[in-house]
Design a protein around this motif. Sequence first.
Motif, PDB file in Angstrom:
ATOM      1  N   ALA A  20       0.812  -1.348   0.135  1.00  0.00           N
ATOM      2  CA  ALA A  20      -0.113   0.056   0.035  1.00  0.00           C
ATOM      3  C   ALA A  20       0.803   1.240  -0.035  1.00  0.00           C
ATOM      4  CB  ALA A  20      -0.973   0.175   1.258  1.00  0.00           C
ATOM      5  N   ASP A  21       1.862   1.216   0.761  1.00  0.00           N
ATOM      6  CA  ASP A  21       2.770   2.320   0.906  1.00  0.00           C
ATOM      7  C   ASP A  21       3.779   2.864  -0.431  1.00  0.00           C
ATOM      8  OD1 ASP A  21       1.515   2.898   3.267  1.00  0.00           O
ATOM      9  OD2 ASP A  21       3.294   1.811   4.472  1.00  0.00           O
ATOM     10  N   ASN A  22       3.810   1.628  -1.168  1.00  0.00           N
ATOM     11  CA  ASN A  22       4.672   1.803  -2.342  1.00  0.00           C
ATOM     12  C   ASN A  22       3.633   1.741  -3.798  1.00  0.00           C
ATOM     13  OD1 ASN A  22       7.612   1.973  -1.192  1.00  0.00           O
ATOM     14  ND2 ASN A  22       6.407   0.316  -0.353  1.00  0.00           N
ATOM     15  N   ASN A  23       2.690   2.293  -3.973  1.00  0.00           N
ATOM     16  CA  ASN A  23       1.829   2.416  -5.033  1.00  0.00           C
ATOM     17  C   ASN A  23       1.737   0.905  -5.679  1.00  0.00           C
ATOM     18  OD1 ASN A  23       1.618   5.224  -4.817  1.00  0.00           O
ATOM     19  ND2 ASN A  23       3.429   5.372  -5.692  1.00  0.00           N
ATOM     20  N   GLY A  24       1.588  -0.086  -4.650  1.00  0.00           N
ATOM     21  CA  GLY A  24       1.051  -1.389  -5.437  1.00  0.00           C
ATOM     22  C   GLY A  24       2.552  -2.207  -5.776  1.00  0.00           C
ATOM     23  N   ASN A  25       3.505  -1.418  -5.586  1.00  0.00           N
ATOM     24  CA  ASN A  25       4.939  -2.412  -5.965  1.00  0.00           C
ATOM     25  C   ASN A  25       5.629  -2.873  -4.930  1.00  0.00           C
ATOM     26  OD1 ASN A  25       4.751  -1.264  -8.513  1.00  0.00           O
ATOM     27  ND2 ASN A  25       5.382   0.744  -8.000  1.00  0.00           N
ATOM     28  N   TYR A  26       5.156  -4.000  -4.605  1.00  0.00           N
ATOM     29  CA  TYR A  26       5.697  -4.926  -3.457  1.00  0.00           C
ATOM     30  C   TYR A  26       6.863  -5.261  -3.687  1.00  0.00           C
ATOM     31  CZ  TYR A  26       5.819  -8.349   0.109  1.00  0.00           C
ATOM     32  OH  TYR A  26       5.973  -9.176   1.244  1.00  0.00           O
ATOM     33  N   SER A  27       7.768  -5.500  -2.789  1.00  0.00           N
ATOM     34  CA  SER A  27       9.044  -5.825  -2.693  1.00  0.00           C
ATOM     35  C   SER A  27       9.258  -6.866  -1.467  1.00  0.00           C
ATOM     36  CB  SER A  27      10.204  -4.607  -2.444  1.00  0.00           C
ATOM     37  OG  SER A  27      11.409  -5.141  -2.351  1.00  0.00           O
ATOM     38  N   GLY A  28       9.424  -8.035  -1.775  1.00  0.00           N
ATOM     39  CA  GLY A  28       9.591  -9.241  -0.912  1.00  0.00           C
ATOM     40  C   GLY A  28      10.752  -8.843   0.196  1.00  0.00           C
ATOM     41  N   LEU A  29      11.774  -8.257  -0.459  1.00  0.00           N
ATOM     42  CA  LEU A  29      13.067  -8.167   0.431  1.00  0.00           C
ATOM     43  C   LEU A  29      12.777  -6.977   1.175  1.00  0.00           C
ATOM     44  CD1 LEU A  29      15.988  -8.784   0.871  1.00  0.00           C
ATOM     45  CD2 LEU A  29      16.909  -7.305  -1.123  1.00  0.00           C
ATOM     46  N   ARG A  30      12.369  -5.898   0.477  1.00  0.00           N
ATOM     47  CA  ARG A  30      11.822  -4.681   1.530  1.00  0.00           C
ATOM     48  C   ARG A  30      10.914  -4.985   2.666  1.00  0.00           C
ATOM     49  NH1 ARG A  30      10.089  -0.908  -2.181  1.00  0.00           N
ATOM     50  NH2 ARG A  30       8.022  -2.139  -2.099  1.00  0.00           N
ATOM     51  N   ALA A  31      10.074  -5.616   2.217  1.00  0.00           N
ATOM     52  CA  ALA A  31       8.984  -6.221   3.289  1.00  0.00           C
ATOM     53  C   ALA A  31       9.727  -7.318   4.480  1.00  0.00           C
ATOM     54  CB  ALA A  31       7.797  -7.028   2.670  1.00  0.00           C
ATOM     55  N   SER A  32      10.523  -8.031   4.059  1.00  0.00           N
ATOM     56  CA  SER A  32      11.261  -8.963   5.051  1.00  0.00           C
ATOM     57  C   SER A  32      12.334  -8.340   5.750  1.00  0.00           C
ATOM     58  CB  SER A  32      12.208  -9.957   4.102  1.00  0.00           C
ATOM     59  OG  SER A  32      11.240 -10.725   3.180  1.00  0.00           O
ATOM     60  N   LYS A  33      12.860  -7.110   5.064  1.00  0.00           N
ATOM     61  CA  LYS A  33      13.751  -6.354   5.934  1.00  0.00           C
ATOM     62  C   LYS A  33      12.818  -5.460   6.936  1.00  0.00           C
ATOM     63  CE  LYS A  33      17.621  -5.776   2.725  1.00  0.00           C
ATOM     64  NZ  LYS A  33      18.383  -4.985   1.883  1.00  0.00           N
ATOM     65  N   ALA A  34      11.767  -5.011   6.684  1.00  0.00           N
ATOM     66  CA  ALA A  34      10.925  -4.324   7.674  1.00  0.00           C
ATOM     67  C   ALA A  34      10.270  -5.315   8.731  1.00  0.00           C
ATOM     68  CB  ALA A  34       9.846  -3.647   6.733  1.00  0.00           C
ATOM     69  N   VAL A  35      10.308  -6.569   8.282  1.00  0.00           N
ATOM     70  CA  VAL A  35       9.794  -7.577   9.456  1.00  0.00           C
ATOM     71  C   VAL A  35      10.873  -7.750  10.475  1.00  0.00           C
ATOM     72  CG1 VAL A  35       9.231  -9.870   9.730  1.00  0.00           C
ATOM     73  CG2 VAL A  35       7.776  -8.484   8.153  1.00  0.00           C
ATOM     74  N   ALA A  36      12.079  -7.815   9.693  1.00  0.00           N
ATOM     75  CA  ALA A  36      13.222  -7.907  10.610  1.00  0.00           C
ATOM     76  C   ALA A  36      13.625  -6.828  11.448  1.00  0.00           C
ATOM     77  CB  ALA A  36      14.509  -7.897   9.546  1.00  0.00           C
ATOM     78  N   ASN A  37      13.452  -5.781  11.132  1.00  0.00           N
ATOM     79  CA  ASN A  37      13.635  -4.383  12.067  1.00  0.00           C
ATOM     80  C   ASN A  37      12.495  -4.458  13.170  1.00  0.00           C
ATOM     81  OD1 ASN A  37      15.628  -3.324  10.454  1.00  0.00           O
ATOM     82  ND2 ASN A  37      14.288  -2.095   9.081  1.00  0.00           N
ATOM     83  N   TYR A  38      11.524  -4.778  12.816  1.00  0.00           N
ATOM     84  CA  TYR A  38      10.431  -5.075  13.787  1.00  0.00           C
ATOM     85  C   TYR A  38      10.751  -5.968  14.602  1.00  0.00           C
ATOM     86  CZ  TYR A  38       5.879  -5.584  16.023  1.00  0.00           C
ATOM     87  OH  TYR A  38       4.854  -5.658  16.995  1.00  0.00           O
TER      88      TYR A  38
END
Length: 134
Positions: A20-38
């Motif tokens: 949603a925050d990237n205009n529908g352009n999902y990045s699995g690596l970016r999301a995984s890094k965000a999960v890791a940070n969390y």
Amino acid sequence: MSTIDKFQADTLRIIKHDRADNNGNYSGLRASKAVANYFEKKTEGLASLPQSITNFWLKKYIETSSNIEQEPTEKNVYWLVKVLALLQGEFEPDMDFSKADWKELATMTNYEAEDLPLEILSDLMGEFTSRKII
């Protein structure tokens, strides 16, 4: 809702928000890094053990994925959920890791041992010993 359940629910929101925050352009690596940070934020106070764990997770399970745009998968999120449960003393009998992962977790813990709270270190070492990892 337990902290483990909340972590799992929050990771699903992180993944949803990446799209949603990237205009529908999902990045699995970016999301995984965000999960890791969390995960690292949820495990503060454990020296650099959480960062070692997430670096291992990213390298072994995410970056080597044959379909990285589908990461983090439910299975890979559950791996972090199990580690969180282990670190918080909520590890259930039906939870397990591969022998190689157990050894890696023990090695990371040994490396950080002098900087970890004694109670957590004792619990982790007890779990490693009961599983004949150390």
